[in-house]
Design a protein around this motif. Structure first.
Motif, short mmCIF file in Angstrom:
data_model
loop_
_atom_site.label_atom_id
_atom_site.label_comp_id
_atom_site.label_asym_id
_atom_site.label_seq_id
_atom_site.Cartn_x
_atom_site.Cartn_y
_atom_site.Cartn_z
N GLN A 308 -2.28 3.42 -2.56
CA GLN A 308 -1.43 4.46 -3.46
C GLN A 308 -1.65 3.49 -4.53
OE1 GLN A 308 1.18 2.20 -5.19
NE2 GLN A 308 2.26 0.54 -3.56
N GLN A 309 -2.41 2.09 -4.89
CA GLN A 309 -2.32 1.68 -5.89
C GLN A 309 -3.73 2.67 -6.74
OE1 GLN A 309 -2.46 -1.36 -3.20
NE2 GLN A 309 -1.74 -2.92 -4.92
N PRO A 310 -4.29 2.62 -6.45
CA PRO A 310 -6.37 3.73 -6.63
C PRO A 310 -4.48 4.54 -7.09
CG PRO A 310 -6.61 2.54 -5.17
CD PRO A 310 -5.42 2.24 -4.99
N MET A 311 -3.89 5.85 -6.55
CA MET A 311 -3.46 6.64 -6.96
C MET A 311 -2.60 6.50 -8.39
SD MET A 311 -3.13 9.41 -6.29
CE MET A 311 -3.34 10.45 -4.92
N THR A 312 -2.02 5.50 -8.25
CA THR A 312 -1.10 5.45 -8.99
C THR A 312 -1.79 5.51 -10.61
OG1 THR A 312 0.23 3.53 -8.41
CG2 THR A 312 0.29 3.78 -10.28
N ASP A 321 5.63 14.41 -14.56
CA ASP A 321 5.75 13.37 -13.40
C ASP A 321 5.54 13.39 -12.00
OD1 ASP A 321 6.99 12.76 -15.90
OD2 ASP A 321 9.89 12.52 -14.83
N SER A 322 5.44 11.84 -11.63
CA SER A 322 4.78 11.62 -10.36
C SER A 322 5.66 10.36 -10.29
CB SER A 322 3.31 11.78 -10.09
OG SER A 322 2.34 12.07 -10.46
N GLN A 323 5.68 10.99 -8.50
CA GLN A 323 6.42 9.23 -7.90
C GLN A 323 5.80 8.93 -6.09
OE1 GLN A 323 11.06 10.21 -6.90
NE2 GLN A 323 10.37 9.86 -5.16
N ILE A 324 5.95 7.35 -6.47
CA ILE A 324 4.33 7.04 -5.47
C ILE A 324 6.22 6.19 -4.90
CG2 ILE A 324 3.16 5.75 -3.95
CD1 ILE A 324 1.77 6.20 -6.45
N THR A 325 6.57 6.69 -3.33
CA THR A 325 7.24 5.92 -2.32
C THR A 325 6.47 5.22 -1.28
OG1 THR A 325 8.82 8.01 -2.69
CG2 THR A 325 9.49 6.34 -0.61
N LYS A 334 3.22 -4.89 -7.63
CA LYS A 334 3.03 -5.76 -9.22
C LYS A 334 1.82 -5.29 -10.05
CE LYS A 334 4.04 -9.60 -6.08
NZ LYS A 334 3.48 -10.89 -5.79
N HIS A 335 0.69 -3.99 -9.11
CA HIS A 335 -0.24 -3.30 -9.89
C HIS A 335 0.49 -2.86 -11.42
CE1 HIS A 335 0.84 -0.68 -7.07
NE2 HIS A 335 1.08 0.53 -6.99
N CYS A 336 1.76 -2.25 -10.53
CA CYS A 336 2.42 -1.20 -11.78
C CYS A 336 2.90 -1.97 -13.19
CB CYS A 336 3.65 -0.59 -11.35
SG CYS A 336 3.17 0.58 -10.32
N HIS A 337 3.72 -3.10 -12.79
CA HIS A 337 3.84 -4.05 -13.43
C HIS A 337 2.12 -4.53 -14.75
CE1 HIS A 337 7.94 -4.41 -11.92
NE2 HIS A 337 6.96 -4.74 -11.28
N GLU A 338 1.05 -4.72 -14.11
CA GLU A 338 -0.04 -4.99 -14.75
C GLU A 338 -0.63 -3.98 -16.17
OE1 GLU A 338 -0.56 -7.83 -14.67
OE2 GLU A 338 0.30 -8.16 -14.23
N GLY A 374 -6.35 -4.50 -7.57
CA GLY A 374 -7.80 -5.08 -8.69
C GLY A 374 -8.21 -3.72 -9.19
N ILE A 375 -8.40 -2.73 -7.36
CA ILE A 375 -9.37 -1.48 -7.82
C ILE A 375 -8.42 -0.75 -9.19
CG2 ILE A 375 -10.24 0.46 -7.30
CD1 ILE A 375 -12.15 -1.77 -6.34
#
Length: 428
Positions: A308-312, A321-325, A334-338, A374-375
């Motif tokens: 989900q983090q790479p997909m973000t 718009d997209s949404q990840i649950t 936390k990756h979103c804040h970065e 990180g990815i």
């Protein structure tokens, strides 16, 4: 300061995938259960594996790496007491409990460490060991799982309250040498669970149902040696396909098992990507801009939380718009804040990330807080204008062998940098 410096890139080319980290860490512990030598092939060259080798040395497990193969001989193993400092460096150290409890009747180990994105509870592991007859003692910096004097592991029915691949594999290891039959209900179906069951079966274990939600294990008295090849890392493969789509390139990911990636492929197709899928490869076709989608994570075969983090990152540039649950680790954002430091504009609401799309990124300083985060930051950096500086790279080194070289081989503009200490460059 150690960091990666990343600039705008388009990824293209072909690349093979190493062995799965999440499988290797369990297999390296399971190899200690054999009364003969075990040879593991395709184990990734990552920091977590190096920590395990140091643990091997501490408890007198002989090991040798030769031509990409790790030879493991535990016949002279001396103890089930695992250094709490070393074992706390990575989450999967708890597999040594399932592997060594039958042998010593007692295993002490540090509390699980690793990725920094919230609690990874061990309650389901403890529940399983207790069902097989073990007791647990909690200390300040470690815990002890043990059998009362004269007692043995005895098969039982274990129902996992939540689906957990770690607990499924840990109790599976303990059960193969327990007396009688063990039935694991609500078991994880991950390919890594199947990989472990296949190796244990080669060693002489009697296991049925791996890959389903019910696994039946009939205990045996001992296990022998074997040679086993670790399955390809589906999470690295998925990350590379996502990265290719995010940067507007085309990458052929080889030496994989495409079936393991169907959930991520389905979601990427929903976003507008197209793929060529062969017997052991997947190649994406170039896409100018993805469409916004909704993603919900879940245990295999659902969409993996680790992707989900790479997909973000990919969805930051979507046309809507997209949404990840996040259903597995609700605080894993936390990756979103970065990414927001780069201009992503992501909004976090409880266990959801709302990604507005149509955002252009600009390089800045960011910090990786776990491997997959990180990815996502590398992908974000390759989408951004200017230079992105990524710190916290020790998390990436734990799980990705040669991450810089991998992206560079595909045309990625990424470099490892380390500041020189002042004393080294000041001259008289």
């Amino acid at each position: 300061m150690r960091r990666y410096e990343v600039q705008n890139s388009v990824l293209n080319g072909e690349i093979g995938v190493p062995g799965a980290k999440n499988s290797s860490l369990a297999l390296l512990a399971a190899a200690c259960m054999a009364g003969e030598e075990v040879i593991l092939e395709n184990v990734p060259d990552i920091l977590d594996v190096e920590v395990i080798k140091h643990i091997y040395d501490d408890i007198n497990i002989k090991h040798m790496t030769n031509d990409g193969k790790i030879h493991i001989d535990s016949r002279e193993i001396s103890s089930g007491d695992i250094c709490p400092v070393k074992s706390s460096r990575y989450r999967a150290s708890y597999y040594f409990i399932g592997a060594l409890l039958h042998r010593f009747g007692r295993v002490s180990i540090g509390y699980p460490g690793g990725d920094n994105f919230g609690s990874r509870p061990i309650e389901q592991h403890i529940k399983g060991f207790q069902a097989l007859g073990a007791e647990v003692l909690y200390k300040e910096d470690h815990y002890v799982v043990y059998l009362e004097k004269g007692r043995k592991l005895v098969g039982n029915k274990v129902y996992f309250d939540v689906i957990t691949s770690g607990a499924t594999m840990n109790i599976l290891m303990a059960a193969v040498l327990a007396e009688g039959r063990t039935i694991l209900k609500n078991a994880a179906r991950d390919p890594e669970v199947v990989d472990l069951a296949m190796m244990l079966s080669q060693m002489g274990a009697k296991i049925k149902g791996a890959g389903t939600d019910t696994i039946i294990i009939d205990g045996v008295e001992s296990l022998g040696g074997c040679t086993h090849r670790v399955i390809p890392d589906r999470l690295i493969a998925g990350s590379l396909l996502i990265a290719a789509g995010a940067t507007g390139g085309s990458v052929k990911v080889k030496e994989i098992i495409p079936e393991h990636l169907m959930s991520v492929i389905s979601k990427l197709e929903e976003a507008g990507m197209e793929f060529e899928i062969g017997e052991d490869y997947i190649m994406n076709k170039v896409i100018d801009q993805p469409m916004g989608i909704k993603v919900t994570t879940g245990m295999y075969p659902s969409f993996a939380t680790d992707l989900q983090q790479p997909m973000t990152a990919l969805l930051i540039n979507a046309s809507s718009d997209s949404q990840i649950t996040e259903k597995i680790y609700p605080n894993r954002f936390k990756h979103c804040h970065e990414l927001n430091k780069l201009g992503a504009g992501i909004i976090i609401k409880e266990s959801r990330a709302i990604i507005p799309g149509k955002h252009n990124l600009k390089g800045d300083w960011v910090e990786a807080t776990d491997i997959r985060a990180g990815i996502s930051l590398i992908i974000g950096g390759m989408m951004a204008e200017g230079t992105t500086y990524i710190t916290g790279i020790e998390h990436l080194e734990r799980g990705y062998p040669d991450v810089v070289e991998v992206f560079q081989s595909l045309g990625g503009n990424i470099e490892y940098k380390e500041d020189v200490e002042k004393e080294e460059w000041v001259t008289a």
